[in-house]
Design a protein around this motif. Structure first.
Motif, PDB file in Angstrom:
ATOM      1  N   LEU A 166      -1.411   3.777  -1.535  1.00  0.00           N
ATOM      2  CA  LEU A 166      -2.203   2.987  -2.490  1.00  0.00           C
ATOM      3  C   LEU A 166      -3.389   2.265  -1.955  1.00  0.00           C
ATOM      4  O   LEU A 166      -3.214   2.043  -0.764  1.00  0.00           O
ATOM      5  N   LEU A 167      -4.206   1.909  -2.674  1.00  0.00           N
ATOM      6  CA  LEU A 167      -5.527   1.281  -2.138  1.00  0.00           C
ATOM      7  C   LEU A 167      -5.128   0.015  -2.676  1.00  0.00           C
ATOM      8  O   LEU A 167      -5.051  -0.327  -3.793  1.00  0.00           O
ATOM      9  N   PRO A 168      -5.672  -1.215  -1.866  1.00  0.00           N
ATOM     10  CA  PRO A 168      -5.412  -2.534  -2.264  1.00  0.00           C
ATOM     11  C   PRO A 168      -6.659  -2.794  -3.057  1.00  0.00           C
ATOM     12  O   PRO A 168      -7.694  -2.453  -3.045  1.00  0.00           O
ATOM     13  N   SER A 172      -4.085   6.610  -3.518  1.00  0.00           N
ATOM     14  CA  SER A 172      -5.216   7.392  -2.758  1.00  0.00           C
ATOM     15  C   SER A 172      -4.800   8.495  -1.939  1.00  0.00           C
ATOM     16  O   SER A 172      -5.452   9.056  -1.187  1.00  0.00           O
ATOM     17  N   ASN A 174      -4.084   3.077  -8.466  1.00  0.00           N
ATOM     18  CA  ASN A 174      -4.904   2.905  -7.345  1.00  0.00           C
ATOM     19  C   ASN A 174      -4.433   3.864  -6.068  1.00  0.00           C
ATOM     20  O   ASN A 174      -4.497   3.718  -4.848  1.00  0.00           O
ATOM     21  N   THR A 183       0.891  -1.278   0.066  1.00  0.00           N
ATOM     22  CA  THR A 183      -0.051   0.103   0.101  1.00  0.00           C
ATOM     23  C   THR A 183       0.846   1.265   0.052  1.00  0.00           C
ATOM     24  O   THR A 183       0.295   2.430   0.297  1.00  0.00           O
TER      25      THR A 183
END
Lengths: 966, 438
Positions: free
Chosen positions: B375-377, B334, B332, B302
């Motif tokens: 990062l967003l999983p 975030s 992705n 992440t």
């Protein structure tokens, strides 16, 4: 999706959507979406938990972005979380997202299934419905596996709400359609069937869809539904329209349910139980009665609903096809619709009538509407309706009205839409053939057809005319005359030229007596069309020309001139060039009798299914022409033809490439006696040394015009001699070479030569498949007393025949004394494991051992008189089956092996032959006289054949053999 | 040849439609709209074939220009024409936009009549066009003027009219280059080339004969090394390179090609005003003004740490401008935290990138940015493709090393000599596609 209202507004979503809509360009839209996605990601990532409302809002946005066509790879978890919410709106958005965006991600599927399970077992009907809708919308195998057991339980449970039952039934239907193996009804069957008795009409409507689908797969299990459906139907039909309240649609009680019930009943045969049947008939009668009542409303919905039920009832009546009374009433009802204002109704009426016409009970009733239908064909404005009218005319046609219908269709064809012309042409062709009482009418009709819609006349149609003309000798003269007249039109269609070329080539002699259609006139007429035609037609015309040379020797010079011209002999098209060269050589080198053999009249085509019918079937799909198949009897009496490919295929299957040695070299040495065994490469061609050039050139265009090889006799009956083998034997009485037998696997060619009482026969076994034949053995046996009459020696063949290869076998024959039967040839081999066993008669007949004897007239009559004992003479009077062409007759007599004596008989029409049959034991002198009455009408021509020989058995046998040849 | 020419706005509405040949029907207009502008997948190829018809398009902001033909035309010629047409339109009414096209549609049709005849490109020299296609309403021209225009347009030197007079004879020469680079993370050059243009703006009287010289390797080698040393390296960045190898070049129509072929000298009578004298391309010994050193580290599933160092690689006395480094972020992302020593850096979600801007930077300097990307999983198994880091800049020298050695002006009829002409030379090197993989 809930409307954007104040309370539950999701303002953010509305703003986002309006932003997207205001984007000027695609790039701007993508930028806006990227920004929103980043925002949602940061929100989902954020440490503080989101409340249900924002979760719902963001999931909605994601859904919207996905529906715009962008990939979404996150947010599934949040959507699954929404499923466990207690608020309807949140749950609904969650389910919406899942059903749109679900992918078979294992961990999520488990969570989703869990949530669905919770909802299914909750007592809240809206939640249950949401869950059921989701299952149905996804409808995947995983879903079916997880819930196929659960849903039937919900469906039949006593305490389930009606709305949930409805959803459950439809959900189960969806799962069953998607993966039928997972939905096992078993124990639930009877309880599901009893849903037909449910109080709630909605449940019944949903359940009946399920039952219809299930019972179409396994009708027996659901048989009990018939009586329930009938009683339900009768309750609806007999109810006053006010009884059903919510389910009355514009004064029609439960129209959808009625239609579905009627459709369910169409899955089953008429009920056997008298009471049930009576009730059903009553219902159907009531429905028919209601159609007669004045409408209760002028609204279109009212009449639509009423007619829907009516048409469904009519198709049930047609399906049962057992109640003449109902069928006729249905027919009358449809007859009324034929003149209805509404186009759709007219269409449906015509369509239903098509099926009614095939029922024996209502066929006559349908026929009464012929005028209306013809009118519809002419005046209807919608092409699809006209098409139906044409279908109906075709369906209602029978012997009594064929002429009228065909005439109408022909006249309509001139103005018909291009889209349906080809089909119309096929239909006219079929009807004309099927109901032809006299064949001159048939020929007229088809020629008309070609004239009116030549472009739409497919190959099959004109092939068929030719098949029929060739097979029916009574129309040949008429056909030749009509074609000749038709060709005189200044502009005629190419198909007409094809038919003309073929027919004049075959039967031009029948009208040659008339000075207006003398051979040269015929030829000039054909040749005037030559330059306007395409290559295949030209090729066919060239073949017609060579046939002319045979039919009318006086045209030879003219035709040779044409063939010799540069535009033919140096034509850039290989096919035309080859034909021109070969025909020119053939006409100049071959003697008249060889010509007569090569260019013999086409043999009759074997009976097969009409190729046009096959074509129509292909065009419309099976079922559309089921009408014709039923009256096979009627077709039997017509001279059906064959797929013309048959003959040409013999040649085609033999030589896959045009072999250079297929030229006239083979012809020059037409009967090599005792020559060395031909090498393997030229075998194929040598076997056909007579028919070779013609066959090889006809192959390409598949018009099978000249090949005089016998038609294939395809049969795989084992052991006893094939039924056709006698016929095959007859083919070889007058010739020594050719194809003895052919089926899909094997082809047997023969080449034989005889000298004195000895004969040598080469058999060529060709493997037509690409797979090798294993344990290939052949045996020649002489049954019965033949053993003592004929001495046959064979050499064994290789047991392995490779695919596409050919093996040769030599058979030595010695004739000990005269004989009647033919030796049997048995062939056994394995093809793909299956044993093939074929027995044929070897074409060894007594006449093969003839030695021709030339003698003068006086000599002949002296001997003739010597053999005057009654048992020495055999005589037969028989009808000519092939026409009386001098050259052909001569060729056949020569082929017999005897010497043809010219200027012996005082009557020049008669033929006289002499020969000696050589056997080991004795020599049998044999004299022959053939007297034709050529002046008689075609069809009544007779022969008298007289044979005298020193041995009575020989006279009889030769006489029998020869009688089959003319 | 070109069968027709259409101009569309971003919605696919036709603004200008001019058909030159009968083989182009009305449906061609719709075919392009449906298959290219509104295509489901973005169309990247500038040439599209639909039903045996070729569409060549260029896009200027939101405007599509499409040339249509059914014949097998020279595609390069068609594009050259389209670019030229854009230049002409810009010269007449400024920026090409929907608004401007709508306001000037009569003019555009007039221009199209002139620069394309039956699909064959004609004179598209703005200067020449402006003499007879004007925006100032109908100006009745005298007979002499008309005949002068005719003789000029149809004559040997169609791009320049006679009798031009200036008080001050001035001449501006711009060497504009764009440098393109693709570099591996380790600093290995995978591909690099410079495409340059020499643009000339001349205000000269009469019919001057000009001669242009530069440090072309072939010319220098021919002359021997003696002459050119003093001029070389005066304003350049990197080393004291004396000559450059030009891979290929094209000239304005005024250049006498026969002379160039024979003695490789560039001599011409320039059009009045601005013109693009030549275009060239080099691939050898390119001076790369900046070096980008990326460092990407994935910390767990992440988190991503990115550090980028840029080094300027030219003389310290020169200043690069408008520097912009664009660091792509995963799809992705975030959240992003950025720290940079110089300039301003910002995460632009709409473009999926961190954009770092520096206004000015001297040569032989170094600067650095570091970012933490959260990062967003996701469920997606697809790995992030790591697009390259791209860069924009402007430097005051020619990265190819090209030098102008001389530009001589001769006007035999009027009495001004080469020395009286005021000459200005400017070098501008810009980034083209300047990327470093990370």
């Amino acid at each position: 999706m809930p409307a954007v209202s104040k309370g539950d507004g999701m303002r953010g979503l509305a703003v986002f959507i309006s932003d997207i809509r205001n984007c000027k360009s695609k790039e701007a839209e993508i930028k806006r979406i990227n920004k929103e996605l980043a925002n949602i990601r940061s929100k989902f990532k954020g440490d503080k938990a989101l409340d249900g409302y924002s979760k719902k809002k963001y999931v909605c946005k994601l859904l919207f972005i996905f529906l715009l066509g962008h990939d979404i790879d996150f947010g599934h978890m949040e959507a699954v979380n929404l499923l466990s919410s207690n608020k309807y709106t949140e749950k609904q958005i969650g389910y919406l997202f899942i059903s749109v965006l679900v992918n078979s991600n294992s961990e999520l599927i488990r969570l989703i299934n869990n949530a669905i399970k919770n909802d299914l077992s909750s007592r809240n009907p809206t939640f249950m419905c949401l869950a059921l809708h989701c299952i149905a919308n996804v409808g995947s195998r995983e879903m079916a596996e997880a819930f196929a057991g659960e849903i039937p339980r919900i469906l039949v449970a006593g305490d389930t709400m009606d709305s949930v039952k409805q959803s459950a039934a439809l959900c189960l239907l969806r799962l069953y359609k998607a993966s039928p193996d997972l939905v096992l009804m078993g124990e639930w069957t009877s309880r599901v069937v009893h849903l037909l008795n449910d109080q709630h009409m909605g449940v019944v409507t949903a359940a009946i869809s399920l039952i219809t689908c299930l019972s179409s797969k396994n009708p027996d299990e659901f048989k009990t539904c018939v009586s329930l459906a009938v009683s339900r139907l009768s309750r609806i039909v007999s109810s006053a329209s006010t009884d059903l309240q919510d389910y009355t649609y514009y004064f029609v009680p439960a129209p959808w349910l009625s239609c579905k019930l009627l459709r369910l009943l169409q899955c089953y045969p008429p009920p056997e139980d008298g009471a049930v049947k009576g009730r059903l008939v009553e219902c159907l009668e009531t429905i028919l009665n209601k159609a007669q009542e004045p409408p209760k409303s002028k609204k279109v919905q009212h009449s639509n609903a009423k007619n829907a039920i009516l048409f469904e009832a009519i198709s049930l009546i047609i399906h049962y096809d057992s109640e003449p009374n109902l069928l006729v009433r249905a027919c009358n009802q449809l007859g009324q619709f034929l003149q209805h204002r509404e186009t759709n109704l007219r269409y449906l009426a015509l369509e239903s009538m098509c099926t009614l016409a095939s029922s024996e009970f209502s066929h006559e009733a349908v026929k009464t509407h012929i005028e209306t239908v013809i009118n519809a064909l002419k005046t209807e404005r919608d092409v699809s309706v006209r098409q139906r009218a044409a279908d109906l005319l075709y369906a209602m046609c029978d012997r009594s009205n064929a002429k009228q219908i065909v005439a109408e269709m022909l006249s309509y064809l001139e103005t018909a839409d291009y889209s349906i012309r080809e089909e119309m042409v096929l239909k006219v062709a079929i009807l004309a053939e099927k109901y032809a009482v006299d064949y001159s009418w048939y020929v007229d009709t088809i020629l008309n057809l070609i004239r009116i819609a030549g472009d739409y006349v497919s190959e099959e149609v004109w092939y068929r005319v030719i098949q029929i003309v060739i097979n029916r000798d009574d129309v040949q003269g008429y056909a030749a005359k009509t074609v000749f007249e038709a060709l005189q039109a200044p502009a005629c269609h190419e198909n007409m030229v094809k038919v003309g070329g073929y027919i004049l080539g075959e039967f031009g002699n029948l009208i040659a007596g008339d000075p207006r259609s003398s051979p040269l006139v015929q030829f000039n007429l054909l040749h005037s069309k030559f330059h306007l035609c395409s290559v295949p037609t030209r090729a066919l015309l060239l073949s017609a020309y060579i046939k002319f040379i045979n039919l009318f020797p006086e045209t030879k010079a003219t035709i040779q001139e044409v063939l010799r011209s540069d535009s033919q002999i140096r034509n850039s098209d290989v096919e035309l060039q080859q034909r021109a060269v070969e025909y020119l050589k053939l006409s100049s080198i071959a003697s008249t009798d060889v010509l007569a053999t090569v260019l013999e009249e086409m043999p009759p085509f074997p009976e097969r299914e009409s190729s046009i019918l096959a074509k129509l079937k292909k065009k419309k799909g099976p079922g559309a022409v089921s009408v014709e198949l039923e009256d096979g009897k009627e077709r039997g009496e017509l001279n059906g033809g064959a797929d013309r490919g048959g003959e040409a295929a013999i040649a085609a299957s033999n030589a896959s490439t045009p072999s250079p040695s297929s030229d006239l070299l083979g012809l020059r040495s037409a009967a090599p006696v005792g020559g060395p065994a031909p090498s393997a490469g030229s075998l194929l061609v040598d076997v056909f040394s007579e028919a070779g050039p013609a066959a090889s050139s006809t192959r390409v265009n598949d018009d099978g015009f000249l090949s005089s090889a016998p038609p294939s006799a395809a049969s795989e009956d084992p052991a006893p001699p094939l039924p056709e083998s006698d016929e095959l034997l007859n083919k070889f009485v007058c010739k020594n070479n050719g194809v003895l037998f052919e089926n899909q696997l094997l082809q047997i060619g023969i080449k034989s030569e005889y000298r004195q009482n000895l004969g040598r026969m080469y058999l060529f076994y060709g493997n037509k498949t690409s797979v090798q034949f294993v344990s290939f053995t052949t045996t020649v046996s002489c049954p019965g007393e033949l053993q003592s009459q004929l001495n046959v020696q064979t050499k064994p063949v290789e047991p392995l025949v490779e695919g596409g290869a050919q093996v040769q076998q030599v058979i030595n024959i010695e004739c000990l004394t005269d004989f009647v039967d033919a030796p049997l040839l048995n062939i056994k081999f394995r093809y793909g494991g299956a044993l093939q066993n074929i027995t044929l008669k070897l074409p060894v007949t007594i006449n093969k051992f003839f030695q021709p004897t030339e003698m003068a007239a006086a000599d002949f009559f002296q001997r003739w008189k010597q053999l005057s004992q009654p048992q020495q003479e055999a005589q037969k009077i028989f009808k000519a089956s092939h026409g009386m062409d001098t050259e052909v007759l001569k060729a056949k007599l020569l082929g017999l092996g005897t010497a043809l004596l010219e200027n012996v008989d005082p009557n020049p029409e008669n033929y006289v032959c002499a020969g000696v049959i050589q056997t080991k034991i004795q020599q049998v002198g044999c004299l022959l006289r053939l007297e034709p009455n050529a002046q008689a009408q075609p069809g009544e021509q007779m022969y008298r054949l007289t044979l005298r020989s020193s041995k009575d058995t020989v006279s009889q046998r030769v006489c029998d053999l020869l009688a089959e040849q003319f | 040849m070109i069968g027709g020419l259409f101009i569309y706005n971003h919605k696919g509405e036709v603004l200008i439609s001019r058909v030159y040949r009968d083989d182009i029907g009305r449906n061609a207009v719709d075919a392009f709209r449906v298959n290219v502008i509104h295509a489901r997948q973005q169309v990247r190829s500038p040439v599209t074939n639909i039903a045996r018809t070729s569409f060549f398009h260029v896009k200027r902001s939101n405007i599509w220009l499409a040339a249509v033909t059914k014949q097998n035309v020279n595609a390069a010629m068609v594009f050259e024409f389209l670019y030229k047409m854009c230049d002409v339109m810009t010269a007449y009414f400024g920026k090409i936009s929907e608004e401007n096209i709508k306001n000037n549609f009569v003019l555009i049709y007039e221009l199209l009549d002139e620069i394309l005849d039956f699909g064959y490109p004609q004179n598209s020299e703005t200067g020449a066009l402006k003499t007879f296609i004007t925006q100032t309403g109908i100006k009745s021209q005298s007979k002499e003027e008309q005949s002068q225009i005719t003789s000029q347009v149809t004559g040997q030197i169609g791009w320049r009219r006679e009798g031009i007079k200036y008080r001050r004879n001035e001449l501006f020469l711009d060497v504009l280059e764009s440098v393109n680079l693709l570099m591996s993370p380790q600093g290995q050059v995978l591909s690099a080339h410079v495409s340059g243009r020499v643009v000339m703006k001349s205000y000269l009287s009469g019919m001057p004969e000009c001669k242009f010289g530069m440090n072309d390797k072939i010319v220098i080698d021919k002359q021997g090394k003696g002459g050119a040393t003093d001029e070389a390296g005066k304003s350049g960045g990197g080393g004291g390179k004396q000559s450059i190898a030009i891979d290929d070049c094209t000239f304005h129509q005024c250049v006498r090609l026969s002379k160039f072929d024979a003695e490789r000298s560039i001599s011409f009578i320039p059009p009045d005003g601005e013109c693009e004298l030549m275009r060239y391309r080099t691939t050898k010994d390119i001076i790369l003004p900046f070096r980008v050193i990326p460092l990407v580290r994935e910390v767990g599933r992440t988190k991503l740490e990115v550090k980028v160092v840029i080094k300027s690689n030219f003389k310290p006395s020169l200043l690069a401008q408008k520097i912009e480094v664009r660091i792509p972020t995963p799809l992705n992302t975030s959240g992003v935290q950025v720290i940079c020593m110089k300039g301003k850096a910002k995460y632009k979600a709409s473009e999926n990138a961190i954009v770092w801007k520096i206004k000015r930077m001297a040569g032989m300097k170094e600067s650095q940015i570091s970012a933490e990307i959260e990062l967003l999983p996701t469920n997606d198994k697809k790995k992030w493709a790591r697009p390259p880091i791209s860069m924009n800049f402007e430097v005051p020298f020619a990265p190819s090393g090209l030098k102008v050695r001389y530009l001589k002006v001769f006007e035999p009829k009027l009495n001004y000599s080469d020395h009286d002409v005021i000459k200005w030379v400017r070098y501008i090197g810009r980034s083209g596609i300047y990327e470093t993989r990370c």
